[in-house]
Motif scaffolding. Sequence first.
Motif: not given
Length: 115
Positions: A79-96
């Motif tokens: 899991y990835l819990q993401m809080n206080s998101l910012e416009p700079e966090d915009t992206a495609v997120y990949y699991c590895n």
Amino acid sequence: QVQLVESGGGLVQPGGSLRLSCVVSRIIFRIYDMGWYRQAPGKQRELVAAISSGGSTNSADSVKGRFTISRDNLKNTVYLQMNSLEPEDTAVYYCNAHFRQNDYWGQGTLVTVSS
């Protein structure tokens, strides 16, 4: 065939939260180090956060204090819990998933932070 399936992405306003999930199949999940990476338009893929098979974690300076990575070995899920998101966090997120010479990637899930 190894599969990593991400989910949980979407559109969120600045300051909001999302939780990404990555379900992994056809590997011995508990021995793999797991990571979340992201790639924004026009930028290189970068490590966001990682968790070792033993549970040790690390994260990029840009997300420290806002994002938390965790894993559930019984559910073969990271899991990835993401809080206080910012416009700079915009992206495609990949699991590895990584173990010795074995390296597997999911297809990615899009996170858009915008008002």
